[in-house]
Design an enzyme around this catalytic site. Structure first.
Site, short mmCIF file in Angstrom:
data_model
loop_
_atom_site.label_atom_id
_atom_site.label_comp_id
_atom_site.label_asym_id
_atom_site.label_seq_id
_atom_site.Cartn_x
_atom_site.Cartn_y
_atom_site.Cartn_z
N ARG A 51 -10.12 13.57 13.43
CA ARG A 51 -10.89 14.81 13.40
C ARG A 51 -11.35 15.21 12.00
O ARG A 51 -12.36 15.90 11.86
CB ARG A 51 -10.04 15.95 13.98
N LYS A 148 4.87 5.39 20.90
CA LYS A 148 5.90 6.19 21.54
C LYS A 148 5.67 7.65 21.19
O LYS A 148 5.05 7.91 20.15
CB LYS A 148 7.28 5.72 21.11
N HIS A 178 8.52 -0.59 18.05
CA HIS A 178 8.50 -1.39 16.82
C HIS A 178 9.81 -2.16 16.62
O HIS A 178 9.85 -3.11 15.85
CB HIS A 178 8.12 -0.56 15.60
N LYS A 182 10.84 -6.46 14.91
CA LYS A 182 11.73 -6.79 13.79
C LYS A 182 12.09 -8.27 13.83
O LYS A 182 12.36 -8.83 14.89
CB LYS A 182 13.01 -5.95 13.87
N GLU A 216 21.56 6.79 11.52
CA GLU A 216 20.69 7.26 10.44
C GLU A 216 21.48 8.20 9.55
O GLU A 216 22.36 8.92 10.03
CB GLU A 216 19.49 7.99 11.03
N ASP A 235 14.52 10.04 22.10
CA ASP A 235 13.85 9.55 20.90
C ASP A 235 14.28 8.13 20.54
O ASP A 235 13.49 7.36 20.00
CB ASP A 235 14.17 10.50 19.72
N HIS A 240 14.15 2.21 22.05
CA HIS A 240 14.61 1.16 21.13
C HIS A 240 15.92 0.53 21.57
O HIS A 240 16.06 -0.69 21.61
CB HIS A 240 14.80 1.73 19.72
N LYS A 331 21.88 11.04 14.00
CA LYS A 331 21.39 11.39 12.67
C LYS A 331 22.53 11.97 11.85
O LYS A 331 23.51 12.44 12.41
CB LYS A 331 20.26 12.40 12.79
P1 NAD Z 1 -0.06 13.14 12.89
O1 NAD Z 1 -0.02 14.53 13.46
O2 NAD Z 1 0.36 12.93 11.49
O3 NAD Z 1 -1.56 12.60 13.02
C1 NAD Z 1 -2.33 12.78 14.14
C2 NAD Z 1 -3.69 12.14 13.95
O4 NAD Z 1 -4.45 12.37 15.14
C3 NAD Z 1 -4.53 12.70 12.80
O5 NAD Z 1 -5.27 11.64 12.24
C4 NAD Z 1 -5.47 13.67 13.50
O6 NAD Z 1 -6.71 13.86 12.82
C5 NAD Z 1 -5.70 12.94 14.80
N1 NAD Z 1 -6.10 13.86 15.86
C6 NAD Z 1 -5.43 14.93 16.34
N2 NAD Z 1 -6.15 15.51 17.34
C7 NAD Z 1 -7.28 14.77 17.48
C8 NAD Z 1 -8.40 14.85 18.33
N3 NAD Z 1 -8.54 15.84 19.25
N4 NAD Z 1 -9.37 13.94 18.20
C9 NAD Z 1 -9.27 12.95 17.29
N5 NAD Z 1 -8.23 12.82 16.46
C10 NAD Z 1 -7.25 13.72 16.55
O7 NAD Z 1 0.74 12.23 13.92
P2 NAD Z 1 1.51 10.85 13.60
O8 NAD Z 1 2.85 11.16 13.06
O9 NAD Z 1 0.63 9.95 12.82
O10 NAD Z 1 1.74 10.28 15.07
C11 NAD Z 1 0.72 9.66 15.84
C12 NAD Z 1 1.35 9.08 17.11
O11 NAD Z 1 2.30 8.10 16.74
C13 NAD Z 1 2.12 10.11 17.94
O12 NAD Z 1 2.00 9.76 19.29
C14 NAD Z 1 3.56 9.92 17.50
O13 NAD Z 1 4.47 10.29 18.49
C15 NAD Z 1 3.57 8.42 17.27
N6 NAD Z 1 4.61 7.97 16.34
C16 NAD Z 1 4.64 8.42 15.06
C17 NAD Z 1 5.62 7.94 14.19
C18 NAD Z 1 5.65 8.39 12.75
O14 NAD Z 1 6.50 7.89 12.03
N7 NAD Z 1 4.79 9.28 12.32
C19 NAD Z 1 6.56 7.03 14.63
C20 NAD Z 1 6.50 6.58 15.95
C21 NAD Z 1 5.52 7.06 16.79
#
Ligand code: NAD
Length: 484
Positions: A51, A148, A178, A182, A216, A235, A240, A331
């Protein structure tokens, strides 16, 4: 040994959520490492889509910073980095609106692998899938990668599977866990199915029990609000740890290929017994002088969510009847250490007498922080003094055994993304597997939710609540020490 990198076909990879935390920390630095290793072809492209209003140059600056922060080795590799950044593009779009989609369609090329990484919350999966079709961006052989959490119970996972199935074939859907990427987890399969040595012993006749620990040291930190809606069971354990359990317990698949492997994993989940209440322990960490308690970190309020869970699981099939599987994750524990320990039974008779002490073989598969495999064997303590026995590890820490160059293997995300491009689903979860895992976990959660019990407090830096220790003590067993 010479490292072999097999380049993948040319691709266009679109990262929805390309400015998010996951993209910044894992996906983009990982792709750069694959580029630097020569695995990504020079024509392949990565298109961030999110966005935030920015242009391609703005996105390149964002990625440059992400790489510098999360791949410090890249410093001094300016030439590769510049060439990598030149492969990037960016589109501003809203998953739920129409803006940006025509631009995205215009950027994609025909005749290369097309992949879409849904690195956004699951609430947006349906909207993305719909628009990819409405704008004719989804080609018949394109792939989608989903993150996830895949649902929060059986019902929501089913709904998500149905939504995706309206637009994509199962062979196009890559559900990421993920842990499966590994190196050691794949090595677990190599050890089991590539050697004659272990498989004949891999059953309840020779294995006393199996422990799986994902510990953790950190707390929930800034993710408190998100975490409090899921907890350790949803979680970590449902995904996992159950995947690790499947790989340890499954029958040998006829082939190392997507469906044979996933069929065997599914059979393990279906053979899991329901879990009795006394076989589950939940905990929540307390604070210290310097560190906040869970309660404070989720907004200074009482919460019934667990930051620790331990379970005694049983698999009712010929191979495992009678061998318990103990799983624990939490944790703010003593150390950051994840491992699987296969604890073999005692030798039937000790010819060395009681003075020689109690010895057992333990095969330990270490997942983090240092990946490696260790087999504990009993030998004579060197020197005079009679037949004194001592346990020593046959250490197969990859960095030592293979040399640093070979042990510099790709991180889990890098490997899995390359598998997506190669079209190999072996290390991704199939829809029925995810549903079966929720089907086992749901009644456990329903049971404690109904009881309304608060998780037991445990001290930061401990091994979890005392009751978790009791879970094994009452069976005459002990958890292994949590140690990196
Ligand atoms: P985040 O909130 O940091 O980022 C979200 C992203 O989605 C941003 O780029 C935002 O611009 C975009 N976005 C949000 N609404 C939008 C829309 N309506 N249209 C287009 N783009 C939009 O989230 P994150 O931590 O990067 O997580 C992303 C996914 O990965 C989630 O499903 C989360 O559960 C999963 N995940 C994250 C992690 C992690 O370590 N961050 C680990 C495992 C899984």
């Amino acid at each position: 040994m010479v490292s072999r990198v097999i380049p993948v076909d040319s691709f266009d990879l679109v990262i929805f959520g390309g400015t998010g935390d996951l993209a910044r920390r894992k996906i983009l630095p990982g792709l750069f490492r694959r580029f630097r290793a020569g695995q990504m072809s020079a024509e392949s492209r990565i298109i961030g889509a999110a966005r935030s209003e920015m242009d391609a140059d703005g996105y390149r600056a964002f990625v440059r910073e992400a790489v510098a922060e999360f791949d410090p080795d890249s410093e001094g590799d300016a030439e590769h980095l510049e060439r990598f950044l030149a492969r990037l593009d960016y589109v501003t779009l809203d998953a739920k609106g129409e803006e940006g989609w025509t631009d995205l369609a215009g950027l994609l090329r025909a005749g290369v692998v097309r992949a879409f990484y849904f690195s956004v919350g699951p609430a947006l999966f349906g909207a993305l899938a719909e628009r990819l079709h409405a704008h004719e961006i989804a080609s018949p052989d394109c792939r989608i990668v989903v993150e996830k959490p895949f649902g929060r119970d059986l019902e929501s996972a089913r709904a998500l599977n149905r939504t995706l199935a309206q637009h994509f074939e199962e062979t196009q859907i890559y559900r990421i866990d993920h842990y499966l990427g590994k190196e050691t987890v794949q090595n677990l399969m190599a050890i089991r199915f590539g050697n004659m040595l272990f498989e004949p012993l891999w059953n309840s006749q020779y294995v006393d029990h199996i422990q799986i620990t994902v510990a953790e040291e950190v707390g929930v930190g800034g993710r408190g609000e998100y975490y409090d809606r899921s907890g350790a069971m949803r979680d970590m354990l449902q995904n996992h740890m159950m995947q690790l359990l499947c790989l340890i317990a499954m029958e040998p698949p006829a082939k190392f290929a997507p469906d044979p492997v996933r069929d065997e994993k599914l059979k393990v989940i279906r053979a899991l017994d329901p879990v009795a209440r006394e076989d589950v322990v939940r905990g929540q960490y307390e604070g210290t002088r310097d560190q906040n308690s869970y309660r404070i970190e989720v907004g200074n309020r009482d919460s019934l969510t667990e930051s620790f869970v331990a379970i005694r699981a049983r698999i009712s099939n010929w191979r495992w009847a009678g061998t318990p599987f103990y799983l624990r994750t939490g944790k703010r524990l003593r150390d950051r250490a994840s491992e699987i320990a296969v604890v073999f039974k005692d030798a039937p008779h000790s010819i060395f007498g009681a003075k020689a002490g109690h010895h057992r073989n333990i095969l330990t598969i270490k997942l983090q922080p240092n990946e490696g495999i260790e087999l504990g064997v009993t030998i004579k303590e060197p020197g005079p003094g009679g037949m004194r026995l001592v346990d020593v590890p046959l250490d197969m820490t990859f960095a030592d055994a293979l040399g640093p160059e070979e042990a510099d293997f790709p991180d889990a995300y890098e490997r899995l993304i390359m598998d997506v491009i190669r079209g190999n689903q072996t290390l991704f979860m199939r829809g029925d597997e995810v549903e079966a895992a929720w089907g086992w976990v749901d009644p456990i959660i329903a049971d404690w939710t109904e009881a309304g019990e608060a998780p037991l407090p445990y001290a930061t830096g401990s091994s979890g609540p005392d009751d978790a220790l009791m879970l094994m003590h009452r069976d005459g067993r002990r958890w292994r020490e949590i140690r990196a």
